[in-house]
Design an enzyme around this catalytic site. Structure first.
Site, mmCIF file in Angstrom:
data_model
loop_
_atom_site.group_PDB
_atom_site.id
_atom_site.type_symbol
_atom_site.label_atom_id
_atom_site.label_comp_id
_atom_site.label_asym_id
_atom_site.label_seq_id
_atom_site.Cartn_x
_atom_site.Cartn_y
_atom_site.Cartn_z
ATOM 1 N N CYS A 78 -4.601 -15.913 -34.494
ATOM 2 C CA CYS A 78 -3.129 -15.689 -33.640
ATOM 3 C C CYS A 78 -3.570 -16.137 -32.187
ATOM 4 O O CYS A 78 -3.387 -17.198 -32.164
ATOM 5 C CB CYS A 78 -2.804 -14.463 -33.468
ATOM 6 S SG CYS A 78 -0.983 -13.769 -33.028
ATOM 7 N N HIS B 41 -2.157 -13.204 -39.275
ATOM 8 C CA HIS B 41 -3.325 -12.153 -39.157
ATOM 9 C C HIS B 41 -3.779 -12.087 -40.495
ATOM 10 O O HIS B 41 -3.426 -11.142 -41.192
ATOM 11 C CB HIS B 41 -2.826 -10.826 -38.451
ATOM 12 C CG HIS B 41 -2.881 -11.046 -36.929
ATOM 13 N ND1 HIS B 41 -3.790 -10.561 -36.246
ATOM 14 C CD2 HIS B 41 -1.610 -11.341 -36.210
ATOM 15 C CE1 HIS B 41 -3.612 -10.580 -34.909
ATOM 16 N NE2 HIS B 41 -2.225 -11.256 -34.942
ATOM 17 N N GLU C 130 -6.681 -11.114 -41.649
ATOM 18 C CA GLU C 130 -7.506 -9.947 -41.572
ATOM 19 C C GLU C 130 -6.740 -8.600 -41.870
ATOM 20 O O GLU C 130 -7.061 -7.596 -42.385
ATOM 21 C CB GLU C 130 -8.139 -9.767 -40.262
ATOM 22 C CG GLU C 130 -7.521 -8.799 -39.038
ATOM 23 C CD GLU C 130 -6.346 -9.639 -38.357
ATOM 24 O OE1 GLU C 130 -5.478 -9.163 -37.631
ATOM 25 O OE2 GLU C 130 -6.331 -10.954 -38.867
#
Length: 242
Positions: A115, A214, A216
């Site tokens: 990001c 994102h 994660e």
């Protein structure tokens, strides 16, 4: 190699409160970043902002670098005034992450920008950013809602590093951003788009990768596992034989 690779993860400074402590300055990063590294086979090493000139020394002790998401990079780094809705409040983080990326690129270290991290990578390579996507999109699906990630489709570009890691023609990803790549940085190429044309991934030589979403925040470990493999390979190449 008899150890897991050490993956540095950038952090930022904020005022926080916990237990009986109030408004204490802390260095933090969301736990999902460290879990993302650990679940993919790496050791997560947190990198709080430091003096920029120390970046090469710090990276010499690591095997790969992750620049995490967060507030907007100061547009002075790409020669523009700030948009009224820009979230610019981390000058020490800006200086530190720019220095980390410059040092990692110079060393050929495997790196992943997530990001904001992708945006800083693009700027370090001489690119610019769209400072507020709703100014240029009819319908904005990228920014989620306050405190909540959204989802949208991305389309990896075949024949790129990312396209090899994510061979699907389209996949849904967690997202939360209001800025994006505008002019592409030198030596980089686009490796994924959103259906609306927004650049969603960029890459450079070796394992130099930035993703606008994102990963994660989801369950797909393919990108981070690839970074861990690249870090392991780089360490093995550096180990003298005999």
């Amino acid at each position: 190699m008899d150890r897991r690779p050490y993956i540095g993860v950038s952090t930022y400074l904020v005022d926080a409160s916990w237990s009986s402590w109030r408004n204490r300055r802390v260095a933090l990063v969301p736990e999902r970043y460290t879990a993302y590294v650990q679940d993919s086979g790496g050791v997560a090493v947190l990198l709080p902002p430091d003096a920029p000139e120390r970046a090469p020394e710090v990276l010499a002790r690591l095997d790969a670098l992750v620049i995490a998401g967060g507030p907007d990079l100061d547009p002075a780094y790409y020669g523009e005034p700030a948009h009224p809705l820009a979230e610019i409040d981390s000058p020490e983080r800006d200086r530190w992450e720019v220095a980390l990326l410059r040092a990692a690129l110079a060393a050929g270290m495997p790196l992943l920008g997530i990001c904001r991290g992708m945006q800083v990578l693009n700027v370090v390579c001489g690119g610019t950013l769209v400072q507020h996507l709703p100014d240029v999109l009819d319908v904005d699906v990228h920014n989620g809602s306050p405190g909540r990630y959204g989802t949208h489709a991305v389309r990896p570009v075949p024949g790129t590093l990312l396209g090899g890691l994510l061979p699907e023609s389209e996949l849904e990803v967690p997202t939360y951003h209001h800025q994006a790549v505008d002019r592409l940085g030198e030596g980089l190429r686009v490796s994924a788009h959103a259906p609306d044309g927004t650049v969603e991934a960029i890459e450079g030589p070796g394992f130099t990768l930035g993703v606008q979403w994102h990963p994660e925040q989801g369950d797909d470990l393919r990108v981070m596992r690839a970074l861990v493999r690249a870090a392991t390979a780089a360490v093995l190449e550096a180990v003298p034989l005999g």
